[in-house]
Design a protein around this motif. Structure first.
Motif, short mmCIF file in Angstrom:
data_model
loop_
_atom_site.label_atom_id
_atom_site.label_comp_id
_atom_site.label_asym_id
_atom_site.label_seq_id
_atom_site.Cartn_x
_atom_site.Cartn_y
_atom_site.Cartn_z
N SER A 21 0.82 -1.21 0.00
CA SER A 21 0.00 0.00 0.00
C SER A 21 0.85 1.26 0.00
O SER A 21 0.46 2.27 -0.58
N LEU A 22 2.01 1.19 0.65
CA LEU A 22 2.89 2.37 0.69
C LEU A 22 3.50 2.68 -0.67
O LEU A 22 3.96 3.80 -0.88
N LEU A 23 3.51 1.72 -1.58
CA LEU A 23 4.01 2.00 -2.92
C LEU A 23 3.09 2.98 -3.64
O LEU A 23 3.55 3.76 -4.47
N GLY A 24 1.80 2.92 -3.33
CA GLY A 24 0.84 3.82 -3.97
C GLY A 24 0.82 5.19 -3.31
O GLY A 24 1.12 6.20 -3.93
N GLU A 25 0.46 5.21 -2.04
CA GLU A 25 0.42 6.47 -1.31
C GLU A 25 0.62 6.19 0.18
O GLU A 25 0.34 5.10 0.66
N VAL A 26 1.10 7.19 0.87
CA VAL A 26 1.36 7.06 2.30
C VAL A 26 0.18 7.65 3.05
O VAL A 26 -0.23 8.77 2.81
N SER A 27 -0.38 6.83 3.98
CA SER A 27 -1.47 7.33 4.81
C SER A 27 -1.17 6.94 6.26
O SER A 27 -0.46 5.98 6.54
N LEU A 73 0.30 3.34 7.88
CA LEU A 73 1.50 3.32 8.73
C LEU A 73 1.20 2.75 10.12
O LEU A 73 1.99 1.96 10.65
N LEU A 74 0.06 3.13 10.68
CA LEU A 74 -0.31 2.62 12.01
C LEU A 74 -0.55 1.11 11.97
O LEU A 74 -0.04 0.38 12.82
N ASN A 75 -1.30 0.66 10.97
CA ASN A 75 -1.58 -0.77 10.85
C ASN A 75 -0.30 -1.56 10.62
O ASN A 75 -0.10 -2.63 11.21
N MET A 76 0.57 -1.05 9.78
CA MET A 76 1.84 -1.74 9.51
C MET A 76 2.74 -1.74 10.74
O MET A 76 3.41 -2.75 11.02
N ALA A 77 2.77 -0.65 11.48
CA ALA A 77 3.59 -0.59 12.69
C ALA A 77 3.09 -1.57 13.74
O ALA A 77 3.89 -2.27 14.39
#
Length: 130
Positions: free
Chosen positions: A96-102, A106-110
């Protein structure tokens, strides 16, 4: 005569992973409910297709919540299920971060990365011994 018994305390990494998983499941449920309110205003055909797309996130939310609930059972499959689902969430976050950063990504990935790291500790591996 009353017998004494030994009470084992859940290790801190497992407890923290469990808390992170409950937070993930809660935030995921809130997000899914918000999306469902948007679907309520759609046409019937579009709403039906959108509801099918919610099956995967709903499955992930339920699996995360169930694994967090079953952590006290000390079963190996609980740790494995947590590691697999959370690793997939980390990979999904990276994609998802390849498309856009939200912030939500970031919270879910962290949270997912923290759970993976916590479940890979020696204390966690020793806890899930059944």
């Amino acid at each position: 005569m009353a017998e004494s018994y030994r009470v084992e305390v859940i290790p801190q990494p497992v407890s923290l992973a469990r808390i992170c998983m409950w937070v993930q499941a809660g935030l995921g449920a809130v997000g899914l409910l918000l999306l469902l309110t948007l679907v309520g205003g759609m046409e019937a055909n579009a709403a039906g297709a959108a509801l099918l797309l919610f099956a995967v996130p709903l499955g992930a939310i339920l699996l995360i919540g169930f694994a967090a609930y079953r952590m006290t059972s000390r079963r190996r499959w609980v740790r494995v299920a947590g590691l697999v689902v959370e690793s997939l969430l980390v990979l999904n976050g990276l994609w998802s971060l390849l498309g856009e950063v939200s912030v939500s990504t970031l919270l879910n990935m962290a949270l997912a990365a923290a759970v993976v790291w916590l479940l890979f500790t020696r204390q966690s591996a020793a806890w899930f011994d059944r």
